[in-house]
Structures are given as structure tokens and as C-alpha cells.
Design an enzyme around this catalytic site. Structure first.
Site, PDB file in Angstrom:
ATOM      1  N   GLU A 212     -18.410  19.094  14.431  1.00  0.00           N
ATOM      2  CA  GLU A 212     -18.711  20.527  13.948  1.00  0.00           C
ATOM      3  C   GLU A 212     -17.588  21.055  14.467  1.00  0.00           C
ATOM      4  OE1 GLU A 212     -20.977  21.018  11.700  1.00  0.00           O
ATOM      5  OE2 GLU A 212     -22.345  19.305  12.445  1.00  0.00           O
ATOM      6  N   CYS A 246     -18.171  30.382  14.599  1.00  0.00           N
ATOM      7  CA  CYS A 246     -17.419  29.368  13.916  1.00  0.00           C
ATOM      8  C   CYS A 246     -17.764  29.803  12.264  1.00  0.00           C
ATOM      9  CB  CYS A 246     -18.119  28.000  13.813  1.00  0.00           C
ATOM     10  SG  CYS A 246     -19.619  27.910  13.827  1.00  0.00           S
TER      11      CYS A 246
END
Length: 460
Positions: A212, A246
Site C-alpha cells: 500500500e 496517503c
């Protein structure tokens, strides 16, 4: 923890997994309930740690970290029995008589490496998925969020024997020592540069991994958008956690005809949500450390700041900052910002935007504010990104019903809910062939004309 100590810990977890203790669904549910109860019991401690590390208020800490972690754990408690059950699939006629099914089984000994920006959520979410799937887990939280790492270590020690789940704290030396071990599966959340290093190590052992990562997530605002609402939602998503998210909108691409209105509304929303002097707002956080504070300050071009820009080096705080007139060659467009700086760029046509984004690295998220069905369709089908929203930002990750993950440069694999269980599982395909009948046409010699005709009937 030394390399030898890590090796001993992994050996103990390997022996525990090989004993079969984690295969029982009842054991998994019991473990998840312990974790859920511990998170609830330590909410105050968790939120205090998040305030220490990132300046997060208790409200934001629950909304964006501990509350979402509880949601994922409770999803797994509710659904794990069904997820772990074998699934019957259709058996082709050529394999008559038999029963075909798939069975999800745990990978075994897993490593979860988590980041500092949402240090509790992004550790506990994958931990819940890994436990539900029946694995043992070594957690490696970030050294940049030590207070949160400490409460995670306390909770884990309270809930689990170390041969089942354990925490390894520390920095680069510990990361390297862990990656030199042979795990059965690795789950990593962090930067692209470190993700590349993780991938190099897992390649040595051919270890499956989910990465990720991140990227420059665009936010497109066209002339058909509700500009006031767009500004409100963009300001929320961009400056949440001081931009250290993010999936935060990294930059805005706005159609020229509504550019001035959007910039004005963004400035209004910053003041409404964070106050006229955000650095005096107790609910507005801080940059994680001096290194990142200085990096972000280097991205701010004072000549292009149209709102905000105030900063306090002593407390590592930067006010929400809007930069206008930004072009692709500016420093702020050269890397993922990961901070409270919002560059605004202008476009003439949606086609210009679509073609431009197709030539860039695939971002973790993308957002479109529009009521134009054609633009929405093109955004959904043509552009490549991990996930995103139409007429909102960031909220797509706050559900256990959809996978969250990147694509290309922004990551590989996904998790949350069912997809999280699947990420930490290997799905076996099994045919249980019956013994009361054995079709003869697969055996040599291949000279029987009837068998050949039957074969053509079966395989078509």
C-alpha cells in the site's frame, strides 16, 4: 531487537502455526474479540498517543483511527465463519463424478509493516484481517510514531501470546533484520521508495506481498460542479491530519471558468473549518517531525501562496496553505506532498485533463467534482487509479465493504473486509473425485473412436 531475537520469535511463531492452533475459527473469533475489547478499553490511551505523535484531537483520533479499527475488527468477528467456509463450485462434465470446491487457508507466518501517518489504524486493520484468516503476525510499527507504537505493543501483549502476535519496535536496523527473514506473507504500507526495497527483499524468497503505497492523487473540478460544496469537502480531505494522508487530494485541477470562484471558496472553507489562525487551533495537528517539516517548507513558493502559509518550526506546524498559478515544473508538483499544501492548476477542457493524467504515474486515489455524466463516465472508465470518489474525497477507504489499495506505482493488492481476509489467505482449489465411477477416455491407448467423440462433447 537483534536479528537473532527476531529469528527466535519467528521460529516460535512458525512452531505455533504448525501446531494448527490458529486454524480453528472459534480461536480466531476469540482472538478478535480480545482485540476489540482491548481497543475499546484503551481508547483514551490511544488518543493520547496520537496527540503526542501527530497532534490529533481525540475526536479525530476516534473518527479516523480507533473507530475505523473497531469497525474492521467487528466486521471480521461477524463474517469470518462464512469467509473461512469452503465454497462449492461447478464441476465440469469431464470430471464426473466428483465434488469441486475452494478452501481459504492462512498463509502462515506474516509480517505487517505500518506507517506513521495513521499509525494505529494502519496497524490494527491489517492485524484484524491477518488474525481472521488464521495467521500468526509480527507487527512492525513506524519509529516516527513512538507513543502510538508503545500503546500498540501494550495492547498486543495484553491480548496475545507472542508466538501468535508480537510487536517489534525500532528503526531501519529492525526493518532490515525482519526483511532478511523468510515470512509466508508480507503486508507493507508506506512510501514508494521503501516499498521498492521491500519488494527487492521479498523477491529473494518469492514471498507474496501486498504493498500500500502512495502518489500524487489529483482532484478535478469542472465547471458543472457544486463549487461551494466541492471547496468544503476538498478542504476537509486535504487538511485532515495536516495533509499527512496517503489518499489526500494532492493537487487540484480546476476548469478555468470556475477557477476564481473555487480558490475563493477554498480560502473561506479553510477559515471556517480551521479558524482565522489555524496554528492556534488545538484540534489542528502537526507535522510528524522536523525532517518532514523542513521538506514541506521547501515546497512552498511564497510568490504563489494565496492563503495561509504560516508556520511554526518549534511545534512543527504549518497552516493550511493554498498555492495558485502552479505549473508542472514547480517543486510542489515534483513529489507527493504529504502535508497541508494545496496547489491549484487550471485546465481548459476535460480531454486535456484526461490525456495529461494518462501520461503520469498511477495514483493511489483520484477525485472528480462534476455533474457532467460524460465526464463522470470517462473518469470512472478511462483513468487509472487505486480508488476514489465522485463529488467527495477520501471517504472511499472508510468502509469494510470495498477493497482499498493501489495500482501500478501506488501499490499492489487490496484489503478491508472480505478483501482483507482474502489478502491474508491462499485459496486452494480442490477436486474430491469419487471412486464408484472412473471414466475411461482419459487413459491410453487413445484408439477408441467413441471415446474421442465423447471427449469433444465434454471439452467445448
Amino acid at each position: 531487537m537483534t536479528g537473532e531475537e527476531i529469528q527466535a520469535l519467528l521460529d516460535a511463531q512458525r512452531a505455533f502455526f504448525n501446531s494448527g492452533a490458529t486454524l480453528s475459527v472459534d480461536f480466531r473469533i476469540k482472538s478478535l474479540r480480545k482485540l476489540y475489547d482491548a481497543v475499546k478499553a484503551h481508547e483514551g490511551d490511544i488518543h493520547a498517543a496520537l496527540t503526542t505523535d501527530l497532534g490529533k484531537s481525540a475526536y479525530e483520533g476516534f473518527m479516523c483511527e480507533s473507530g475505523l479499527a473497531l469497525t474492521e475488527i467487528s466486521y471480521m468477528i461477524k463474517h469470518v465463519r462464512k469467509l473461512a467456509r469452503r465454497t462449492t463450485v461447478r464441476t465440469p462434465l469431464a470430471q464426473f463424478a466428483s465434488h469441486s470446491f475452494t478452501q481459504a487457508v492462512p498463509y502462515g507466518n506474516t509480517l505487517v509493516m505500518s506507517p506513521w501517518n495513521y499509525p494505529f489504524l494502519l496497524t490494527i486493520d491489517p492485524l484484524a484481517d491477518a488474525i481472521a484468516a488464521g495467521n500468526t503476525v509480527i507487527l512492525k510499527p513506524s519509529a516516527y510514531s513512538p507513543a502510538t507504537s508503545a500503546i500498540i505493543e501494550h495492547i498486543v501483549a495484553e491480548c496475545f501470546a507472542p508466538e501468535h502476535v508480537a510487536v517489534v519496535t525500532g528503526g531501519r536496523a529492525e526493518n532490515t533484520a525482519l526483511l532478511e527473514q523468510k515470512f509466508d506473507f508480507i503486508f507493507f504500507t508506506g512510501s514508494q521508495n521503501v516499498g521498492k526495497e521491500v519488494l527487492r527483499h521479498v523477491a529473494e524468497f518469492l514471498t507474496p506481498a501486498v504493498l500500500e503505497l502512495g502518489g500524487k492523487s489529483p482532484c478535478i473540478v469542472d465547471a458543472s460542479a457544486n463549487i461551494e460544496l466541492a471547496a468544503k469537502r476538498i478542504a476537509f480531505g486535504k487538511f485532515l491530519n495536516c495533509g499527512q494522508t496517503c489518499v489526500a487530494p494532492d493537487y487540484v485541477l480546476v476548469e478555468r471558468s470556475v477557477h476564481d470562484k473555487l480558490v475563493a471558496e477554498l480560502a473561506k472553507q479553510v477559515e471556517r473549518q480551521f479558524g482565522a489562525t489555524p496554528l492556534e487551533n488545538a484540534d489542528y495537528g502537526k507535522i510528524v517531525n522536523q525532517k518532514h517539516f523542513e521538506r514541506l517548507c521547501g515546497l512552498i513558493d511564497e510568490s504563489k501562496v494565496v492563503h495561509g502559509g504560516a508556520r511554526d518550526a518549534q511545534s512543527c506546524r504549518i497552516a493550511p496553505t493554498i498555492m495558485d498559478g502552479v505549473v508542472a515544473s514547480d517543486a510542489v508538483m515534483g513529489e507527493e506532498i504529504f502535508g497541508p499544501i494545496l496547489p491549484v492548476l487550471t485546465f481548459e477542457t476535460f480531454d486535456q485533463v484526461a490525456q495529461g493524467l494518462k501520461g503520469k504515474a498511477k495514483p493511489l486515489a483520484a477525485y472528480l467534482f462534476s455533474s457532467d455524466k460524460g465526464h463522470i463516465d470517462r473518469f470512472t472508465h478511462e483513468l487509472q487509479f487505486g480508488g476514489g470518489c465522485i463529488n467527495d474525497v477520501v471517504i472511499h477507504l472508510a468502509t469494510s465493504e470495498m477493497a482499498f489499495g493501489g495500482v501500478g506505482e501506488s501499490g499492489m493488492g487490496g484489503y478491508h473486509g472480505k478483501r482483507g481476509f482474502e489478502a491474508f489467505s491462499h485459496v486452494k482449489s480442490i477436486v474430491d473425485k469419487k471412486t464408484w465411477l472412473d471414466l475411461p477416455m482419459r487413459y491410453q491407448p487413445y484408439s477408441n473412436a467413441l471415446y474421442e467423440k465423447l471427449l469433444h462433447v465434454f471439452l467445448r
